[in-house]
Design an enzyme around this catalytic site. Structure first.
Site, PDB file in Angstrom:
ATOM      1  N   TYR A   1     -13.337   5.626  16.271  1.00  0.00           N
ATOM      2  CA  TYR A   1     -12.915   6.864  15.610  1.00  0.00           C
ATOM      3  C   TYR A   1     -13.409   8.061  16.409  1.00  0.00           C
ATOM      4  O   TYR A   1     -14.596   8.378  16.410  1.00  0.00           O
ATOM      5  CB  TYR A   1     -13.434   6.929  14.169  1.00  0.00           C
ATOM      6  CG  TYR A   1     -12.934   5.816  13.266  1.00  0.00           C
ATOM      7  CD1 TYR A   1     -11.809   5.064  13.599  1.00  0.00           C
ATOM      8  CD2 TYR A   1     -13.576   5.515  12.074  1.00  0.00           C
ATOM      9  CE1 TYR A   1     -11.348   4.045  12.784  1.00  0.00           C
ATOM     10  CE2 TYR A   1     -13.117   4.502  11.243  1.00  0.00           C
ATOM     11  CZ  TYR A   1     -12.013   3.762  11.614  1.00  0.00           C
ATOM     12  OH  TYR A   1     -11.560   2.768  10.800  1.00  0.00           O
TER      13      TYR A   1
ATOM     14  N   PHE B   1      -6.550   2.514   3.725  1.00  0.00           N
ATOM     15  CA  PHE B   1      -5.430   3.334   3.255  1.00  0.00           C
ATOM     16  C   PHE B   1      -5.248   3.213   1.730  1.00  0.00           C
ATOM     17  O   PHE B   1      -4.125   3.061   1.236  1.00  0.00           O
ATOM     18  CB  PHE B   1      -4.121   2.961   3.957  1.00  0.00           C
ATOM     19  CG  PHE B   1      -4.060   3.284   5.425  1.00  0.00           C
ATOM     20  CD1 PHE B   1      -4.959   4.164   6.003  1.00  0.00           C
ATOM     21  CD2 PHE B   1      -3.090   2.714   6.244  1.00  0.00           C
ATOM     22  CE1 PHE B   1      -4.907   4.470   7.369  1.00  0.00           C
ATOM     23  CE2 PHE B   1      -3.021   3.002   7.606  1.00  0.00           C
ATOM     24  CZ  PHE B   1      -3.926   3.879   8.172  1.00  0.00           C
ATOM     25  N   PRO B   2      -6.335   3.317   0.940  1.00  0.00           N
ATOM     26  CA  PRO B   2      -6.188   3.203  -0.520  1.00  0.00           C
ATOM     27  C   PRO B   2      -5.324   4.309  -1.121  1.00  0.00           C
ATOM     28  O   PRO B   2      -4.750   4.138  -2.191  1.00  0.00           O
ATOM     29  CB  PRO B   2      -7.631   3.289  -1.034  1.00  0.00           C
ATOM     30  CG  PRO B   2      -8.370   4.039   0.035  1.00  0.00           C
ATOM     31  CD  PRO B   2      -7.738   3.599   1.337  1.00  0.00           C
ATOM     32  N   LEU B   3      -5.257   5.448  -0.374  1.00  0.00           N
ATOM     33  CA  LEU B   3      -4.441   6.568  -0.854  1.00  0.00           C
ATOM     34  C   LEU B   3      -3.170   6.709  -0.030  1.00  0.00           C
ATOM     35  O   LEU B   3      -2.470   7.718  -0.126  1.00  0.00           O
ATOM     36  CB  LEU B   3      -5.256   7.872  -0.786  1.00  0.00           C
ATOM     37  CG  LEU B   3      -6.542   7.873  -1.625  1.00  0.00           C
ATOM     38  CD1 LEU B   3      -7.388   9.104  -1.325  1.00  0.00           C
ATOM     39  CD2 LEU B   3      -6.188   7.807  -3.108  1.00  0.00           C
TER      40      LEU B   3
ATOM     41  N   GLY C   1      -3.212   6.525   3.403  1.00  0.00           N
ATOM     42  CA  GLY C   1      -3.576   6.833   4.786  1.00  0.00           C
ATOM     43  C   GLY C   1      -2.923   8.110   5.274  1.00  0.00           C
ATOM     44  O   GLY C   1      -3.021   9.150   4.637  1.00  0.00           O
ATOM     45  N   PHE C   2      -2.214   8.009   6.409  1.00  0.00           N
ATOM     46  CA  PHE C   2      -1.614   9.205   7.018  1.00  0.00           C
ATOM     47  C   PHE C   2      -0.390   9.688   6.238  1.00  0.00           C
ATOM     48  O   PHE C   2       0.057  10.813   6.423  1.00  0.00           O
ATOM     49  CB  PHE C   2      -1.235   8.918   8.478  1.00  0.00           C
ATOM     50  CG  PHE C   2      -2.432   8.639   9.348  1.00  0.00           C
ATOM     51  CD1 PHE C   2      -3.263   9.671   9.758  1.00  0.00           C
ATOM     52  CD2 PHE C   2      -2.748   7.348   9.745  1.00  0.00           C
ATOM     53  CE1 PHE C   2      -4.386   9.430  10.546  1.00  0.00           C
ATOM     54  CE2 PHE C   2      -3.859   7.087  10.529  1.00  0.00           C
ATOM     55  CZ  PHE C   2      -4.678   8.130  10.935  1.00  0.00           C
TER      56      PHE C   2
ATOM     57  N   PRO D   1       0.578  10.101   2.386  1.00  0.00           N
ATOM     58  CA  PRO D   1       0.078   9.924   1.014  1.00  0.00           C
ATOM     59  C   PRO D   1       1.028   9.085   0.156  1.00  0.00           C
ATOM     60  O   PRO D   1       2.244   9.192   0.292  1.00  0.00           O
ATOM     61  CB  PRO D   1      -0.013  11.356   0.495  1.00  0.00           C
ATOM     62  CG  PRO D   1      -0.047  12.224   1.706  1.00  0.00           C
ATOM     63  CD  PRO D   1       0.650  11.487   2.810  1.00  0.00           C
ATOM     64  N   LEU D   2       0.428   8.269  -0.694  1.00  0.00           N
ATOM     65  CA  LEU D   2       1.195   7.408  -1.600  1.00  0.00           C
ATOM     66  C   LEU D   2       2.199   8.226  -2.392  1.00  0.00           C
ATOM     67  O   LEU D   2       1.841   9.254  -2.971  1.00  0.00           O
ATOM     68  CB  LEU D   2       0.242   6.780  -2.623  1.00  0.00           C
ATOM     69  CG  LEU D   2      -0.460   5.484  -2.284  1.00  0.00           C
ATOM     70  CD1 LEU D   2      -1.398   5.127  -3.414  1.00  0.00           C
ATOM     71  CD2 LEU D   2       0.562   4.399  -2.038  1.00  0.00           C
TER      72      LEU D   2
END
Ligand code: NAP
Length: 288
Positions: free
Chosen positions: A64, A213-215, A217-218, A220-221
């Site tokens: 990262y 990526f629970p939300l 990631g790049f 949004p859900l």
């Protein structure tokens, strides 16, 4: 025994007690996880706030930045509280274009473990995930040589616990036949449910599943069902997504990423959102 007021309570990774609500540090680096953050002081503040709010599980990688996120963690938090457990991963490098080329040959893995020790300022890494597959997701193939290399480093005392990431169920099983793992870190969220069976199988074995990526990631859900449920509960869709993950299985640990202390606080509060059985049934339809 560790107690926490964070939603979800605690979990034990091997012999390391952690809060189920953790923090994913990837997005602290610059755009597309390359270079320094736009707001250096803000990045340090998020890390310090995470620990002050009681989070004891931070996820990172030498890739990262590269190096940037680990250096920020060290600057913000070293010397680390005994309760804090930093989980890192090896198995990918960065190229000039910001790509993530695999680096799973024994020499690259050994170098990466030593780099993580150096940049984080640690003598031993609590947990190292072997990152498999590629940017498109898990790919079939043997993990033996790479995983055995990490087991060798563990036997040298440089690593406490091992896990795998971006892995197929077959690769999880292959790694487990070589040495114990304490977690699997794969992409999973309300809309990406490929690992449902794997999560349940790991839960039976007492092994953590850590969705990245629970939300989303790049990206949004986004889901009309999620928006509907969130509006009914007068909550943000991201809150519903995190609360759902905590309810999905007790072995799920959250590592949502954010570069904002406001979002960090929102996410902690949101993950505590009570969801009824009807809410859960409706949300369950999204990724099925
Ligand atoms: N093993 C692997 O291969 C792998 C791959 C990817 C990621 N990971 C790990 O998984 C962790 C989580 O993934 P991620 O951070 O990429 O994705 P994520 O947690 O799904 O989403 C992070 C994104 O959501 C935004 N966000 C967070 N909370 C928000 C809120 N309350 N309101 C509005 N926006 C919000 C963040 O923007 P702001 O900064 O503006 O809040 C950020 O852009 C990473 O940090 C990393 O440690 C592992």
């Amino acid at each position: 025994m560790v107690s926490t007021s964070l939603p979800g309570g605690t979990w034990t990774l091997g012999d390391l007690p952690v809060t189920r609500f953790g923090y994913g540090a990837m997005q602290l680096a610059g755009p597309w996880v390359m270079g320094p953050p736009a707001d250096h002081g803000g990045a340090l503040a998020v890390l310090r706030a995470a620990v002050e709010l009681g989070i004891t599980h931070i996820d990172t990688s030498e890739a990262y930045g590269p190096h940037v996120t680990n250096q920020l963690i060290r600057e913000a938090l070293h010397p680390y509280p005994d309760s804090l457990h930093i989980v890192t991963k090896v198995g990918a490098n960065r190229d000039q274009q910001g790509g993530w080329p695999p680096a799973r040959d024994p020499e690259s893995l050994r170098r990466s473990v030593h780099e993580n020790l150096e940049t984080l300022g640690l003598d031993v890494l609590d947990l190292v995930n072997l990152r498999l597959g590629d940017a498109a997701g898990p790919q079939p193939g043997s993990v033996a040589e790479a995983f055995e290399t990490l087991v060798g480093l563990q036997q040298q005392g440089l690593i406490r616990h091992l896990g795998v990431s971006n892995a197929t169920p077959e690769q999880v099983a292959q790694a487990q036949a070589i040495a114990p793992i304490v977690c699997v870190q794969n992409m999973y969220n309300l809309a990406h449910r490929q690992d449902d069976e794997l999560i349940d199988a790991l839960a039976e074995q007492g092994i953590a599943y850590v969705p990245f990526f629970p939300l989303g990631g790049f990206s949004p859900l986004q889901s009309s069902v999620l928006s509907t449920v969130a509006a009914r509960l007068e909550a943000a869709p991201m809150s519903v997504a995190l609360a759902w993950l905590l309810r999905r299985s007790p072995n799920i640990l959250l590592i949502p990423g954010t570069s904002s202390t406001t979002h960090l606080r929102e996410n902690i509060a949101g993950a505590a959102l009570p969801l009824s059985d009807d809410d859960l049934a409706e949300l369950d339809k999204i990724g099925r």
